[in-house]
Design a protein around this motif. Structure first.
Motif, PDB file in Angstrom:
ATOM      1  N   ALA A 197       0.815  -1.222   0.000  1.00 30.06           N
ATOM      2  CA  ALA A 197       0.000   0.000   0.000  1.00 30.06           C
ATOM      3  C   ALA A 197       0.844   1.267   0.000  1.00 30.06           C
ATOM      4  CB  ALA A 197      -0.933   0.004   1.216  1.00 30.06           C
ATOM      5  N   PHE A 198       2.086   1.172   0.509  1.00 27.09           N
ATOM      6  CA  PHE A 198       2.963   2.339   0.623  1.00 27.09           C
ATOM      7  C   PHE A 198       4.344   1.943   0.086  1.00 27.09           C
ATOM      8  CE2 PHE A 198      -0.209   2.373   3.982  1.00 27.09           C
ATOM      9  CZ  PHE A 198      -0.856   3.576   3.724  1.00 27.09           C
ATOM     10  N   CYS A 199       4.526   2.116  -1.203  1.00 27.74           N
ATOM     11  CA  CYS A 199       5.726   1.571  -1.852  1.00 27.74           C
ATOM     12  C   CYS A 199       6.445   2.570  -2.754  1.00 27.74           C
ATOM     13  CB  CYS A 199       5.364   0.319  -2.654  1.00 27.74           C
ATOM     14  SG  CYS A 199       3.987   0.566  -3.802  1.00 27.74           S
ATOM     15  N   PHE A 200       5.990   3.818  -2.797  1.00 26.33           N
ATOM     16  CA  PHE A 200       6.598   4.797  -3.698  1.00 26.33           C
ATOM     17  C   PHE A 200       7.735   5.520  -2.970  1.00 26.33           C
ATOM     18  CE2 PHE A 200       2.476   5.383  -6.392  1.00 26.33           C
ATOM     19  CZ  PHE A 200       2.604   4.073  -6.821  1.00 26.33           C
ATOM     20  N   ILE A 201       8.894   4.876  -2.979  1.00 28.44           N
ATOM     21  CA  ILE A 201      10.035   5.365  -2.207  1.00 28.44           C
ATOM     22  C   ILE A 201      11.246   5.485  -3.128  1.00 28.44           C
ATOM     23  CG2 ILE A 201      11.611   4.861  -0.299  1.00 28.44           C
ATOM     24  CD1 ILE A 201       9.342   3.159   0.940  1.00 28.44           C
ATOM     25  N   TYR A 202      11.759   6.685  -3.313  1.00 30.20           N
ATOM     26  CA  TYR A 202      13.027   6.829  -4.029  1.00 30.20           C
ATOM     27  C   TYR A 202      14.146   6.261  -3.162  1.00 30.20           C
ATOM     28  CZ  TYR A 202      10.832  10.343  -7.125  1.00 30.20           C
ATOM     29  OH  TYR A 202      10.040  11.000  -8.022  1.00 30.20           O
ATOM     30  N   PRO A 203      14.973   5.344  -3.696  1.00 28.58           N
ATOM     31  CA  PRO A 203      16.133   4.896  -2.913  1.00 28.58           C
ATOM     32  C   PRO A 203      17.014   6.062  -2.478  1.00 28.58           C
ATOM     33  CG  PRO A 203      15.837   3.482  -4.835  1.00 28.58           C
ATOM     34  CD  PRO A 203      14.862   4.631  -4.974  1.00 28.58           C
ATOM     35  N   ALA A 204      17.085   7.099  -3.313  1.00 26.22           N
ATOM     36  CA  ALA A 204      17.898   8.275  -2.966  1.00 26.22           C
ATOM     37  C   ALA A 204      17.353   8.991  -1.735  1.00 26.22           C
ATOM     38  CB  ALA A 204      17.957   9.234  -4.150  1.00 26.22           C
ATOM     39  N   ASN A 205      16.036   8.894  -1.490  1.00 27.16           N
ATOM     40  CA  ASN A 205      15.476   9.520  -0.288  1.00 27.16           C
ATOM     41  C   ASN A 205      15.959   8.804   0.972  1.00 27.16           C
ATOM     42  OD1 ASN A 205      14.156  11.251  -1.976  1.00 27.16           O
ATOM     43  ND2 ASN A 205      12.102  10.818  -1.219  1.00 27.16           N
ATOM     44  N   LEU A 206      16.015   7.473   0.905  1.00 32.89           N
ATOM     45  CA  LEU A 206      16.547   6.716   2.039  1.00 32.89           C
ATOM     46  C   LEU A 206      18.021   7.061   2.254  1.00 32.89           C
ATOM     47  CD1 LEU A 206      14.922   3.230   1.312  1.00 32.89           C
ATOM     48  CD2 LEU A 206      14.056   5.059   2.791  1.00 32.89           C
ATOM     49  N   ASP A 207      18.767   7.180   1.141  1.00 33.05           N
ATOM     50  CA  ASP A 207      20.184   7.562   1.239  1.00 33.05           C
ATOM     51  C   ASP A 207      20.334   8.923   1.916  1.00 33.05           C
ATOM     52  OD1 ASP A 207      20.761   5.237  -0.124  1.00 33.05           O
ATOM     53  OD2 ASP A 207      21.146   6.226  -2.053  1.00 33.05           O
ATOM     54  N   THR A 208      19.455   9.863   1.569  1.00 31.93           N
ATOM     55  CA  THR A 208      19.537  11.216   2.143  1.00 31.93           C
ATOM     56  C   THR A 208      19.261  11.190   3.643  1.00 31.93           C
ATOM     57  OG1 THR A 208      18.884  12.235   0.042  1.00 31.93           O
ATOM     58  CG2 THR A 208      18.604  13.566   2.032  1.00 31.93           C
ATOM     59  N   LEU A 209      18.248  10.435   4.054  1.00 31.61           N
ATOM     60  CA  LEU A 209      17.947  10.339   5.483  1.00 31.61           C
ATOM     61  C   LEU A 209      19.136   9.753   6.246  1.00 31.61           C
ATOM     62  CD1 LEU A 209      14.238   9.087   5.402  1.00 31.61           C
ATOM     63  CD2 LEU A 209      15.054  11.375   6.010  1.00 31.61           C
ATOM     64  N   GLN A 210      19.782   8.759   5.663  1.00 37.51           N
ATOM     65  CA  GLN A 210      20.950   8.167   6.323  1.00 37.51           C
ATOM     66  C   GLN A 210      22.133   9.133   6.321  1.00 37.51           C
ATOM     67  OE1 GLN A 210      20.860   4.475   4.010  1.00 37.51           O
ATOM     68  NE2 GLN A 210      20.339   3.346   5.865  1.00 37.51           N
ATOM     69  N   ALA A 211      22.286   9.894   5.235  1.00 38.38           N
ATOM     70  CA  ALA A 211      23.351  10.905   5.203  1.00 38.38           C
ATOM     71  C   ALA A 211      23.118  11.977   6.258  1.00 38.38           C
ATOM     72  CB  ALA A 211      23.426  11.541   3.812  1.00 38.38           C
ATOM     73  N   LEU A 212      21.856  12.236   6.583  1.00 41.92           N
ATOM     74  CA  LEU A 212      21.518  13.193   7.638  1.00 41.92           C
ATOM     75  C   LEU A 212      21.757  12.617   9.026  1.00 41.92           C
ATOM     76  CD1 LEU A 212      18.261  14.649   6.057  1.00 41.92           C
ATOM     77  CD2 LEU A 212      20.220  16.028   6.784  1.00 41.92           C
ATOM     78  N   GLY A 213      22.104  11.340   9.076  1.00 42.21           N
ATOM     79  CA  GLY A 213      22.440  10.715  10.356  1.00 42.21           C
ATOM     80  C   GLY A 213      21.342   9.857  10.943  1.00 42.21           C
ATOM     81  N   ALA A 214      20.191   9.748  10.254  1.00 41.85           N
ATOM     82  CA  ALA A 214      19.068   9.004  10.818  1.00 41.85           C
ATOM     83  C   ALA A 214      19.294   7.492  10.733  1.00 41.85           C
ATOM     84  CB  ALA A 214      17.781   9.363  10.072  1.00 41.85           C
ATOM     85  N   GLU A 215      18.752   6.791  11.710  1.00 39.35           N
ATOM     86  CA  GLU A 215      18.659   5.333  11.644  1.00 39.35           C
ATOM     87  C   GLU A 215      17.277   5.010  11.089  1.00 39.35           C
ATOM     88  OE1 GLU A 215      17.946   1.502  14.582  1.00 39.35           O
ATOM     89  OE2 GLU A 215      18.649   3.392  15.441  1.00 39.35           O
ATOM     90  N   LEU A 216      17.200   4.118  10.102  1.00 40.72           N
ATOM     91  CA  LEU A 216      15.925   3.794   9.464  1.00 40.72           C
ATOM     92  C   LEU A 216      15.432   2.423   9.906  1.00 40.72           C
ATOM     93  CD1 LEU A 216      16.604   4.978   5.789  1.00 40.72           C
ATOM     94  CD2 LEU A 216      15.719   6.302   7.729  1.00 40.72           C
TER      95      LEU A 216
END
Length: 448
Positions: free
Chosen positions: A258-277
């Motif tokens: 139901a919730f699958c529209f995720i750019y891989p680059a967005n996950l990369d950006t969150l991790q570059a910001l220091g977040a744990e996913l």
């Protein structure tokens, strides 16, 4: 195969229009070489979540978008350069028709010297195929060209007629027959995602097997004489370092059918910001994982509205997250599920999560499509919009996205809503375009 060589075959798979078979051919080419043990990196022109599912299955790795406006030229250049240095083949799938959109796939090809493979649905033509191929190749001066491949061809005789119609027979890269074994099914937002089909890989293998019989499929990646030389985009500046504004924070990301529209680059950006996913499924899990903030990306809540409504434990967990003041960023499908009700095209009413007042109504007509940018006050996020629903709510927007290079109320795009710790919009953001703005979406108001 060695990866120290100075060149790498690169191809941009384009077409005269949507629906010609670009994704099938691009995925088949990637799959053909991936299953032979070669390294393949696939990209998709423009903002898209669906075609990359197929390209990722075929290539065995994440698929990033390449868009001269959304990414920016430097980001596109860095991604292409890194891919070429690590791969045996780089496949870029175009968007719509070759010259459609601003920027178009042709703009990307000309800027970075990407040789174009034109895929043409030739099922209802003969000699005109040659005119179309010639026009695509020569319409804009300086367009790098690999050749043309005929798709959905009826017979060997039909294929010969198409070849005979080419003004430059050396550009012929073969024909794929019309065959349901590798047809990729579609629905209202585009192709059905590869994850939803148990035979998805079998379809790609069937297409790859058919490609083996074509001149394109028989080209040797290790033979530089069989591919236009591509040396990369030249000298480019390194990306600016991202400040770890989300260090020590855990972000839960909804990820399921139901919730699958995720750019891989967005996950990369969150991790570059220091977040744990961490990831969870609103469809099947009973609670949001322990986290500091939540991202509800787009997808198909309308196809799973009954199942979402039948999971009250998840609804209660989401409500508790918001009641605790923890941030939520919800985009498109993620936002749709937050309203009180979701009304299907058939008029059936489904209960939503009740975190935003109002309702969402599905419709058969496209409601919005195109690139958008949102000035958050902490940076301008670029992205796009694409949806078949509208929302009715008493909430007053805290802002709007805008169409590129345009401003003012007459150019307003998507509303951005806020209630408590929730921020929500139909706008799909490309996080890498403004990391500081993204950090603020996932920080509580006092920390932002």
């Amino acid at each position: 195969m060695s990866h120290s060589r100075a060149w790498c075959p690169v191809v941009l798979v384009a077409a005269p229009a949507s629906g010609q078979g670009k994704t099938t051919v691009a995925s088949a080419l990637a799959r053909l070489h991936r299953r032979a043990g070669r390294r393949v990196q696939a990209f998709k022109c423009g903002p898209d979540f669906l075609d990359p599912f197929w390209l990722s299955l075929a290539s065995g790795g994440p698929v990033h978008s390449l868009d001269l406006w959304m990414n920016g030229e430097a980001d596109c250049a860095r991604r292409l350069q890194q891919a070429a240095s690590q791969s045996d083949l780089v496949v870029v799938e175009g968007v719509m028709g070759l010259f459609d959109g601003q920027p178009s796939a042709a703009d990307l090809a000309r800027r970075f010297g990407l040789p174009v493979l034109a895929v043409v649905d030739a099922s209802a033509m003969a000699g005109t195929f040659g005119a179309l191929a010639f026009g695509l190749q020569h319409y804009q001066p300086g367009l790098p060209w690999l050749g043309v491949l005929a798709n959905r061809v009826g017979s060997e005789r039909h294929a010969q007629m198409l070849l005979d119609g080419l003004r430059e027979p050396s550009t012929w890269l073969g024909a794929l027959p019309r065959d349901g074994a590798w047809t990729l099914p579609e629905r209202h937002l585009g192709l059905v995602s590869a994850q939803e089909l148990p035979d998805a890989l079998a379809r790609l293998d069937a297409a790859a097997d058919a490609l083996v019989a074509t001149p394109l499929g028989q080209r040797d990646l290790a033979d530089a004489t069989q591919w236009p030389r591509w040396d990369g985009p030249g000298l480019i500046d390194p990306a600016e370092p991202v400040a770890p504004r989300l260090a020590g924070r855990r972000i839960a990301v909804a990820r399921d059918a139901a919730f699958c529209f995720i750019y891989p680059a967005n996950l990369d950006t969150l991790q570059a910001l220091g977040a744990e996913l961490c990831f969870f499924s609103p469809l099947s899990d009973e609670a949001v994982p322990a986290c500091d903030a939540l991202w509800l990306p787009g997808g198909y809540p309308e196809l799973h509205a009954q199942a979402l409504a039948a999971n009250p434990a998840m609804q209660a967990s989401l409500q508790a997250h918001v009641a605790a003041g923890r941030p939520v960023w919800a985009e498109c499908g993620g936002m749709m599920a937050l309203f009180d009700e979701l009304v299907g095209v058939d008029g059936q009413v489904h209960a939503g999560w009740g975190l935003l007042p109002g309702r969402v109504l599905m419709q058969k007509r496209l409601a919005a499509l195109g690139p958008q940018q949102w000035d958050t006050g902490a940076g301008v996020l670029r992205g796009h919009t694409f949806h078949y629903s509208r929302c009715e709510t008493a909430l007053q927007p805290i802002g709007h996205s805008q169409r590129p290079n345009q401003a003012g109320p007459t150019h307003e795009g998507e509303a951005v809503y806020a209630q408590g710790s929730v921020r929500a919009s139909y706008f799909h953001a490309w996080f890498a375009s403004a990391p500081e703005a993204v950090a603020r979406l996932f920080l509580p108001a006092e920390a932002a």
